[in-house]
Design a protein around this motif. Structure first.
Motif, PDB file in Angstrom:
ATOM      1  N   THR A 166      -6.282   6.786 -12.988  1.00  0.00           N
ATOM      2  CA  THR A 166      -5.344   7.278 -12.281  1.00  0.00           C
ATOM      3  C   THR A 166      -3.863   5.344 -13.507  1.00  0.00           C
ATOM      4  OG1 THR A 166      -4.304   5.780  -9.633  1.00  0.00           O
ATOM      5  CG2 THR A 166      -6.449   4.942 -11.186  1.00  0.00           C
ATOM      6  N   VAL A 189      -1.869   3.835   7.687  1.00  0.00           N
ATOM      7  CA  VAL A 189      -1.884   2.366   7.232  1.00  0.00           C
ATOM      8  C   VAL A 189      -1.338   1.205   7.900  1.00  0.00           C
ATOM      9  CG1 VAL A 189      -1.878   1.457   4.829  1.00  0.00           C
ATOM     10  CG2 VAL A 189      -2.400   3.586   5.654  1.00  0.00           C
ATOM     11  N   MET A 202      -2.212  -0.413  -7.789  1.00  0.00           N
ATOM     12  CA  MET A 202      -2.152  -0.395  -6.361  1.00  0.00           C
ATOM     13  C   MET A 202      -3.177   0.363  -5.615  1.00  0.00           C
ATOM     14  SD  MET A 202       2.019   1.536  -6.006  1.00  0.00           S
ATOM     15  CE  MET A 202       1.963   0.573  -4.378  1.00  0.00           C
ATOM     16  N   PRO A 203      -2.555  -0.310  -4.995  1.00  0.00           N
ATOM     17  CA  PRO A 203      -3.962   0.746  -3.244  1.00  0.00           C
ATOM     18  C   PRO A 203      -3.090   1.726  -2.769  1.00  0.00           C
ATOM     19  CG  PRO A 203      -4.004  -1.567  -2.395  1.00  0.00           C
ATOM     20  CD  PRO A 203      -2.716  -1.617  -3.818  1.00  0.00           C
ATOM     21  N   TRP A 204      -3.310   3.277  -3.428  1.00  0.00           N
ATOM     22  CA  TRP A 204      -2.881   3.902  -3.517  1.00  0.00           C
ATOM     23  C   TRP A 204      -3.542   5.147  -3.004  1.00  0.00           C
ATOM     24  CZ3 TRP A 204      -3.690   9.336  -5.611  1.00  0.00           C
ATOM     25  CH2 TRP A 204      -1.837  10.191  -5.408  1.00  0.00           C
ATOM     26  N   ILE A 205      -2.545   5.955  -1.384  1.00  0.00           N
ATOM     27  CA  ILE A 205      -3.488   7.185  -1.456  1.00  0.00           C
ATOM     28  C   ILE A 205      -2.949   8.309  -1.279  1.00  0.00           C
ATOM     29  CG2 ILE A 205      -3.307   7.119   1.347  1.00  0.00           C
ATOM     30  CD1 ILE A 205      -5.658   7.714   1.862  1.00  0.00           C
ATOM     31  N   HIS A 206      -3.302   9.463  -1.849  1.00  0.00           N
ATOM     32  CA  HIS A 206      -2.792  10.661  -1.289  1.00  0.00           C
ATOM     33  C   HIS A 206      -3.928  11.613  -0.870  1.00  0.00           C
ATOM     34  CE1 HIS A 206      -3.507  15.392  -2.775  1.00  0.00           C
ATOM     35  NE2 HIS A 206      -2.298  15.480  -2.068  1.00  0.00           N
ATOM     36  N   SER A 207      -3.778  12.524   0.781  1.00  0.00           N
ATOM     37  CA  SER A 207      -3.807  13.049   1.453  1.00  0.00           C
ATOM     38  C   SER A 207      -3.442  14.644   1.731  1.00  0.00           C
ATOM     39  CB  SER A 207      -3.721  12.844   3.115  1.00  0.00           C
ATOM     40  OG  SER A 207      -4.289  13.360   4.165  1.00  0.00           O
ATOM     41  N   LEU A 208      -2.063  15.080   2.140  1.00  0.00           N
ATOM     42  CA  LEU A 208      -1.846  16.128   1.899  1.00  0.00           C
ATOM     43  C   LEU A 208      -0.034  16.418   1.165  1.00  0.00           C
ATOM     44  CD1 LEU A 208      -3.065  17.514   5.311  1.00  0.00           C
ATOM     45  CD2 LEU A 208      -3.897  17.883   3.497  1.00  0.00           C
ATOM     46  N   VAL A 237       0.310   9.285   7.154  1.00  0.00           N
ATOM     47  CA  VAL A 237      -0.826   8.337   6.716  1.00  0.00           C
ATOM     48  C   VAL A 237      -0.169   7.115   6.850  1.00  0.00           C
ATOM     49  CG1 VAL A 237      -1.835   7.634   4.927  1.00  0.00           C
ATOM     50  CG2 VAL A 237      -1.505  11.008   5.612  1.00  0.00           C
ATOM     51  N   GLU A 284       2.010  12.833  -7.338  1.00  0.00           N
ATOM     52  CA  GLU A 284       1.030  12.704  -7.600  1.00  0.00           C
ATOM     53  C   GLU A 284      -0.262  13.327  -8.334  1.00  0.00           C
ATOM     54  OE1 GLU A 284      -2.451  14.763  -6.366  1.00  0.00           O
ATOM     55  OE2 GLU A 284      -0.434  15.909  -5.518  1.00  0.00           O
ATOM     56  N   THR A 313      -2.294  10.812 -11.059  1.00  0.00           N
ATOM     57  CA  THR A 313      -3.832  10.836 -10.658  1.00  0.00           C
ATOM     58  C   THR A 313      -4.789  12.079 -11.180  1.00  0.00           C
ATOM     59  OG1 THR A 313      -3.263  11.461  -8.291  1.00  0.00           O
ATOM     60  CG2 THR A 313      -3.987   8.925  -8.879  1.00  0.00           C
ATOM     61  N   ASN A 324       2.136  15.340   5.154  1.00  0.00           N
ATOM     62  CA  ASN A 324       2.075  14.434   5.642  1.00  0.00           C
ATOM     63  C   ASN A 324       1.867  12.422   5.534  1.00  0.00           C
ATOM     64  OD1 ASN A 324      -0.289  13.859   4.383  1.00  0.00           O
ATOM     65  ND2 ASN A 324      -1.685  14.163   5.974  1.00  0.00           N
ATOM     66  N   TRP A 326      -1.743   4.160 -11.022  1.00  0.00           N
ATOM     67  CA  TRP A 326      -2.034   3.488  -9.520  1.00  0.00           C
ATOM     68  C   TRP A 326      -2.212   1.657  -9.855  1.00  0.00           C
ATOM     69  CZ3 TRP A 326       2.471   4.470  -8.264  1.00  0.00           C
ATOM     70  CH2 TRP A 326       3.735   5.827  -7.592  1.00  0.00           C
ATOM     71  N   ILE A 376       1.238  -0.697  -0.182  1.00  0.00           N
ATOM     72  CA  ILE A 376      -0.409  -0.044  -0.095  1.00  0.00           C
ATOM     73  C   ILE A 376       1.204   1.255  -0.037  1.00  0.00           C
ATOM     74  CG2 ILE A 376      -2.226   1.472   1.067  1.00  0.00           C
ATOM     75  CD1 ILE A 376      -2.720  -1.621   3.015  1.00  0.00           C
TER      76      ILE A 376
END
Lengths: 417, 333
Positions: free
Chosen positions: B88, B109, B92-98, B105, B79, B83, B101, B90, B70
């Motif tokens: 997207t 996870v 794979m499981p992917w997260i963008h927050s800020l 993050v 980023e 996306t 941070n 990616w 992840i």
């Protein structure tokens, strides 16, 4: 029911533990600290199975919460005042990402000047961040609201802030009903998110949304929060069935039936106001009080209905928008649009100033006599402010206000020769 | 770095033809089974070092974790170009927050995976040098200090490229950026003491710290694969040239990364628990001018009246790296 004589913070900590949080982010700030301390003890002792992260800032606390919630873990944190402001960017982000994080805000003033005591400036600064905001009147309600908050958050996939007055509630010892694990488990099912970060079902979360879709996403955030207006009373009714007491919902009227003057307030000050109302009604005054539990979403319809027939509305709030006046009052005026009802704002209890029964009594009488100005600061020392304003009319002053007041009366420490 | 002790043939790099190796020794990028974690179709510039580095690194991490990975991504070029909603790149499981941070993050996870007993899932956080050395520095240090089970990868292109090439704390001295213009008596970025993240990461005594460049694919892949199997906090700092921000030709990206290492300006090494355990030696030492000249961000130092003193100061920095990290093979000068 077994009542325990405990501190409000510990009551909340014990309640949170019963909600089976999987990840807890802890960063100390008064007056919230006892809550995460309590949880830390339970995790260390092995009574609560959770990941407990001692993070390096509130910004990290909310960011860790974002990661763990997005990965499907029930997540909790608590903060106050400067801490809430330090995490603001992540607070908005959690709402934008629709993550059902529950956070306690132990309401405290915001500096400068630094002040650790209670008012509502901190959570009110976040009224537009997309979180649901619930205000507790008592420690029992603070505990109950947290159980409801997890249910609401996970139902709507929105973060929920439970606001409780710093020190006045967090540090008060009283007899509290801590529910059993069985009761809470029956009320609050395990967190089953629809979309999480999982290698077996890869998704991208947090993409860059441009002008073509941004408005729709924001509109949906609004529409979703409004769903809480229906859901909160339902959850509150369910809660009463399971736990046998009234807690939560949108608003809480007290002796408002037929009252000509209705006071509106949030949080623990409602207790004091109710005592004053009791006395005044006994003396023949037509006055009642309306507590607002759900500040976000703001229950416009429920408030309009509750105020029907009242001639004068006095909004007593522990915060204000510098340069314009009341925050809660502005929202109340929206609810009363076109009704012709008069709304007066009384700003009280800033930075922990005591709100006494006698002051309330006097100001309510003034309101009933139609003598209250649009914006009043309860128990303001006008001698001090008038003196400073007069001086500043003659001499241009710059720099910090509080220190400037000291300088004017000749007690600046650095001047001591 | 000598994880591959056999030198097949000399090309000036550690490059070796996959055909000469056993299947198991071939690079992740060479296998048809590679994940293509950062799939084609994204909006990166031609010759983007970061896109290249991210594909190499994340494919290697996917391979090493058996695709149980992840990623948390900081705001920035990577980023934005990967996306653009609703697309997207990616896989794979992917997260963008800020912006600031991503390490926190990722800690979140990792905490969620731990409590859920998903110990097979590995977590990576990634960002550019701006998010790593400046705005996300606090969160990164916190993640290191707690020794959270996260691999943080910094793609260092020495500036805020996404916002239009401004100076970051990883921008080298004398470099032209939009906020350090080549004007006045001391043109370009200041000669500060620098803010060298790999050393700061090492000072946290985390299990693994490494640097790498996009010029040495095998070394990069090896370090990522090694890191992904360590429990605790890991840091890999990858040097990724930026044609747009550096004013270099798109086809020079790998060459510039190679020269940065060979001139000594970018030491390639790895460290465990705060101690250096391996260094990639310089094979053919080159003067810093060779590395600087193809980049327009250094153009004000050359031309008719070259800033010899400035160039000498930069050379001195490279020389200092060479002696500090022992970058030269014995007997080579």
């Amino acid at each position: 029911m077994t009542l325990k004589q405990i501190e409000g913070s510990h009551g909340v900590a014990e309640t949170i533990a019963l909600c089976r949080p999987e990840v807890i982010c802890a960063y100390p700030i008064s007056p919230q600290t006892h809550i995460v301390e309590g949880l830390g003890e339970m995790v260390k002792a092995g009574e609560l199975r959770a990941e407990y992260l001692n993070v390096e800032s509130e910004f990290a606390a909310m960011s860790v919460a974002i990661g763990s919630s997005a990965a499907g873990a029930r997540t909790y944190t608590a903060t106050a005042s400067q801490g809430l402001l330090f995490m603001v960017e992540a607070v908005y982000n959690a709402a934008g990402l629709g993550l059902p994080i529950v956070m306690t805000v132990a309401n405290r003033a915001i500096g400068a000047p630094i002040n650790i005591w209670n008012d509502h400036s901190d959570s009110m600064s976040q009224r537009d961040c997309g979180w649901i905001q619930l205000f507790a009147e008592t420690n029992q309600e603070a505990m109950d609201l947290h159980i409801q908050a997890f249910k609401l958050a996970e139902e709507l996939s929105l973060p929920v802030m439970v606001c409780m007055d710093g020190f006045i509630l967090t540090h008060a010892y009283e007899r509290l009903d801590v529910p059993t694990q069985e009761q809470v488990d029956a009320f609050l099912p395990p967190f089953e998110p629809r979309q999480i970060l999982d290698p077996s079902h890869p998704v991208s979360i947090g993409a860059m949304v441009g002008p073509e879709a941004f408005t729709e996403v924001r509109y949906l955030a609004h529409a979703k929060q409004l769903q809480a207006l229906d859901l909160l009373p339902e959850i509150s009714a369910d809660f009463k069935k399971s736990f046998g007491r009234d807690s939560g919902g949108l608003i809480r009227p007290y002796k408002t039936e037929g009252a000509e003057t209705i006071v509106i307030a949030l949080g623990s000050v409602l207790g004091t106001i109710k005592d004053v109302i009791d006395e005044m009604q006994e003396a023949g005054c037509s006055i009642g009080v309306l507590g607002i539990t759900s500040f976000r979403p703001f229950p416009l319809d429920a408030i309009r209905d509750a105020l029907k027939g009242a001639k004068r509305i006095v909004v007593l709030e522990k915060c204000f928008a510098v340069g314009v006046g009341g925050i809660v009052a502005t929202n109340v005026r929206m609810a009363l649009e076109g009704s012709g009802q008069q709304v007066r704002t009384v700003v009280a209890g800033l930075g922990g100033r005591a709100i006494t029964m006698s002051s309330l009594h006097a100001i309510f009488l003034e309101a009933m006599a139609g003598k209250l100005e649009a914006l009043t600061f309860l128990d303001l020392n006008s001698e001090v402010v008038d003196h400073v304003l007069e001086l500043e009319r003659n001499v241009r002053l710059s720099g910090p206000v509080a220190e400037s007041v000291l300088r004017n009366i000749g007690t600046v420490a650095s001047n001591i020769a | 770095m000598s994880y591959q002790p056999v030198k097949f043939y000399q090309t000036g790099t550690f490059t070796v033809g996959n055909r000469l190796l056993d299947e198991s020794d071939r690079s992740v990028q060479a296998t048809t089974a590679r994940n293509n974690s950062l799939n084609s179709g994204h909006r990166a510039c031609q010759g983007c070092g970061e896109a290249l580095g991210a594909r190499y690194a994340i494919d290697a991490a996917m391979a090493a974790s058996n695709r149980q990975l992840i990623a948390a991504n900081a705001t920035g070029c990577l980023e934005v170009f990967s996306t653009p909603y609703p697309e997207t790149s990616w896989q794979m499981p992917w997260i963008h927050s800020l912006f600031g941070n991503a390490p926190a993050v990722a800690s979140g996870v990792a905490a969620a995976m731990r409590i859920k007993g998903r110990t097979e899932v590995r977590v990576v956080a990634q960002g550019g040098d701006g998010s790593t050395t400046d705005i996300g520095f606090g969160c990164l240090s916190g993640m290191f200090e707690r020794n959270d089970d996260v691999l943080y990868i910094c793609y260092d292109n020495e500036g805020y490229m996404n916002t239009g090439v401004q100076r970051s704390s990883a921008t080298p001295p004398a470099v032209r950026t939009a906020t350090t213009m080549p004007l006045g008596p001391e043109p370009g970025n200041v000669f500060g003491q620098g803010k060298y993240l790999p050393a700061i990461a090492m000072a946290h005594r985390i299990p693994f710290v490494a640097t790498a460049t996009v010029a040495d694919l095998r070394d990069l892949e090896h370090k990522v694969k090694h890191a992904i199997n360590i429990r605790g906090a890991k840091y890999i700092h990858i040097f990724v040239p930026c044609p747009l921000g550096w004013g270099s030709a798109s086809h020079d990206t790998i060459n510039l990364a190679y020269m940065a290492k060979e001139c000594g300006l970018f030491p390639v090494f790895q460290a465990e628990y705060g101690k250096i355990t391996g260094v990639s030696k310089i094979r053919k030492p080159i003067p810093v001018e060779d590395y600087m000249k193809p980049q327009r961000r250094y153009a004000h130092l050359f031309g008719k009246n070259p800033a010899l003193e400035t160039i000498a100061k930069i050379q001195a920095r490279a020389d200092e790296n060479i002696s500090t990290y022992g970058l030269l093979e014995e007997g080579v000068n």
